[in-house]
Scaffold this active site. Structure first.
Site, PDB file in Angstrom:
ATOM      1  N   THR A 197       0.879  -1.183   0.000  1.00 20.80           N
ATOM      2  CA  THR A 197       0.000   0.000   0.000  1.00 20.80           C
ATOM      3  C   THR A 197       0.913   1.229   0.000  1.00 20.80           C
ATOM      4  OG1 THR A 197      -0.205  -0.146   2.418  1.00 20.80           O
ATOM      5  CG2 THR A 197      -1.984  -1.101   1.109  1.00 20.80           C
ATOM      6  N   LYS A 251       3.595  -7.072   4.033  1.00 20.65           N
ATOM      7  CA  LYS A 251       3.358  -5.675   3.678  1.00 20.65           C
ATOM      8  C   LYS A 251       3.011  -4.944   4.965  1.00 20.65           C
ATOM      9  CE  LYS A 251       0.249  -3.368   3.388  1.00 20.65           C
ATOM     10  NZ  LYS A 251      -0.487  -2.445   4.342  1.00 20.65           N
ATOM     11  N   THR A 294       0.397  -3.440  11.338  1.00 18.37           N
ATOM     12  CA  THR A 294      -0.485  -3.493  10.202  1.00 18.37           C
ATOM     13  C   THR A 294       0.175  -4.131   9.179  1.00 18.37           C
ATOM     14  OG1 THR A 294      -1.456  -1.582  10.295  1.00 18.37           O
ATOM     15  CG2 THR A 294      -1.241  -2.348   8.174  1.00 18.37           C
ATOM     16  N   GLU A 314       6.138   4.610   7.861  1.00 20.06           N
ATOM     17  CA  GLU A 314       5.766   5.849   7.162  1.00 20.06           C
ATOM     18  C   GLU A 314       6.506   7.071   7.690  1.00 20.06           C
ATOM     19  OE1 GLU A 314       1.561   5.872   7.641  1.00 20.06           O
ATOM     20  OE2 GLU A 314       1.210   4.696   5.830  1.00 20.06           O
TER      21      GLU A 314
END
Lengths: 384, 384
Positions: A146, A169, A180, A260
């Site tokens: 993603t 992922k 996640t 991130e």
């Protein structure tokens, strides 16, 4: 490498049109046997996505013959219709492969609260089934990304001819119980589902369970382990456990390094704890402290924020006996000022924070990352 | 206004040279009686700053005749020498005022892990004692600022001629149990320390305890309530409790509006909870979710992140019965997609998130703010 490193597995990754970008977004992993034993661990979030609810049911049978994974939508908080979508996905794969839908696990990742475009996903399942290959592991790993900047795979070999491989992922919502993440692990060793379950729980407990990017626990976390038995060897249990743990650890490290917006990977080690549970609790509290994560971003060895985080836990310690090191410099000794903070070099990506509680002999390591303006930017704009 | 709104109090705020900037950094609040009853609540962080440890001892006596407050250094994690510094501060004030040091509370705020410059602080105490005034409340409120952009004061009047006033500082580390903050409240009503303690605990429980800027709990949080009895009236207990609560609520709102780097104030209301404790737990979990706080910053009504946060709690609820509104638009109904998210207008500073658990009749409101690049910047650079 990836999920096709072990014998008995084929995989594919294709662009089904689920993502607006047109990128790869659908993966299929098939266990061609002869065994189809499997185990799984799932998010502890009580709000579980439809594919988690479905796959938990599948895993109760202890057998998985195929896994369908999609990016471009989490199918979480989508109600009964969302569950029907997952069911239809499993049925489509079962029909294409000649399997039972009750043995097809489904994983989804992407935005919460949006129905999946089934008019694209179902034909995508057929297309993926048509492209299955023993070399499809990399493509499958690419299709589940993603906001990941890179795809993640790992592999380990056993001494008696078996292999464990996997793909993962995950980049945001890395969380306390499970990051996640979607992870599919495969092995050609011959193990039953009970043995797989025991090995998987022990492996995830000290790997995926100990990375915590932003304290947010996803609705979709899934780790599956599938055994084909195609190597025709029953592995030594201890050796298998260690190989599985090494693959999980490798993937977990790749997840945290791709978190991130992160500019620093932070290794939080808690020593001298009265129990492992204390060490984990203190480690997580440090790893989740936004102020500390900002300080690390600014290359500031702000040990006061470490102590402040430790002080919010229920662990056994005396405040005036705690020592804290940053990159090996004991800047806090006996709960107060220690070595000169100017000795701390924080220029490199990896930052090591060590807290010694002086309360026992147990320890734990939690990995996290810094909090950056890029994290804010990425997560402010994600769904718009 | 501020701490000198009530009769019987004098205050001063001066620049003692503790802050490198040369700004005001030392405040003194004096209770001139005739009563000197007091109550206090302190951080629940187990790593407590020296002034917290000192003031907790003072409050055990139920009497406070003066409070010395400094910005420019928290005097936390400074060991036995740091505690001696606090003791010396109280002794200096006691000598200057002709009081007992055992009735002088001390509050400090600023960086953790640094000794205070006592060569500047002690003369500063004398200088402040020389400038005490019935109009000194504003100056005192200014002197306790750290990263606060504005000083914070509030006042309320009782119907029988008494007054409650107060000042607060705090902008970062606003936290679950008590925000980072120093608060001094004064009243000229005639109440004993037991009555003050009861009123203060009830007032802070639903005000300061329900603001949570960044989930980080300070080592220095202190809220003091001093009664002079100078109005010579024993107030109605219910009316006093409400006046005190309104002053605390006003100050708490000012704190959250001045949170570091924030561009949005977020009011999280949890309704339909089985218990108030459930409502508070769910509200805090929502208020601490970094992903949601980023989404609000981006004006994205990302209700999936609200559900994800609720799912990590132990509160009573069924995921498929939860409703969530953002600014009055019920974007999530029965745990799934509700009204059109495009109807949500998030342009204004205040954002209201309402979660209905459909599990009972209890409710709670928690205030937080968004997570921004400015927060990261401010906290990356704070100590360097």
């Amino acid at each position: 490498m990836s999920v096709t490193a072990a014998k008995g597995f084929t995989a594919a990754g294709i662009a089904a049109g689920i993502k607006d970008s047109g990128g790869e977004d659908l993966a299929l992993v098939v266990n061609n046997g002869p065994c189809r034993a499997a185990a799984g661990v799932f998010t502890e979030n009580r709000v579980k996505a439809a594919p988690v609810l479905w796959s938990q049911q599948v895993l109760k049978g202890g057998r998985v013959s195929a896994v369908v994974l999609n990016s471009g939508g989490a199918n979480a908080c989508t109600g009964p219709l969302g569950f029907q979508d997952t069911h239809a996905t499993a049925e489509q794969a079962a029909a294409a492969l000649g399997h039972s839908a009750a043995e097809v696990a489904v994983c989804s990742t992407g935005l919460i609260g949006t129905r999946l475009p089934m008019d694209k996903l179902l034909p995508g399942v057929d297309a993926a089934a048509g492209r299955l290959s023993e070399h499809g592991g990399e493509k499958a790993a690419l299709a589940i990304k993603t906001t990941d900047t890179v795809h993640k795979t790992a592999v380990a070999q056993g001494s008696s001819g078996w292999t464990v491989g996997g793909m993962a992922k995950g980049a945001g919502m890395l969380a306390p119980s499970l990051a996640t993440m979607l992870v599919v692990l495969t092995t050609d060793a011959d193990l039953d589902s009970a043995a797989l379950d025991e090995a998987l729980r022990e492996a995830t407990r000290t790997t995926f369970d100990r990375i915590d990017s932003d304290g947010c626990l996803s609705t979709n976390d899934t780790v599956l382990l599938l055994a084909s038995g195609a190597a025709e060897v029953v592995p030594d249990r201890g050796e298998f456990a260690e190989a599985l743990r090494s693959v999980c650890d490798d993937l977990a490290q790749q997840l945290i390094r791709d978190a991130e917006g992160a500019s620093k990977d932070i290794r939080v080690e808690v020593r001298g704890a009265a129990s492992e549970a204390d060490a984990v609790e203190v480690g997580r509290s440090i790893a989740r402290n936004n102020l500390l994560k900002c300080a690390v971003h600014g290359e500031d060895p702000n040990w006061g924020r470490v102590l402040s985080a430790i002080g919010t836990t229920g662990a056994t310690f005396e405040p005036d006996r705690i020592d804290v090191a940053v990159n090996g410099v004991w800047v806090c000794q006996n709960g107060s000022v220690g070595e000169d903070r100017d000795k701390v070099d924080m220029r490199y990506r990896e930052v090591r924070i060590t807290a010694d509680l002086a309360a026992g002999s147990q320890s734990a390591v939690i990995w996290t990352n810094d909090l950056t303006a890029d994290y804010v930017h990425e997560n402010s704009a994600y769904s718009s």
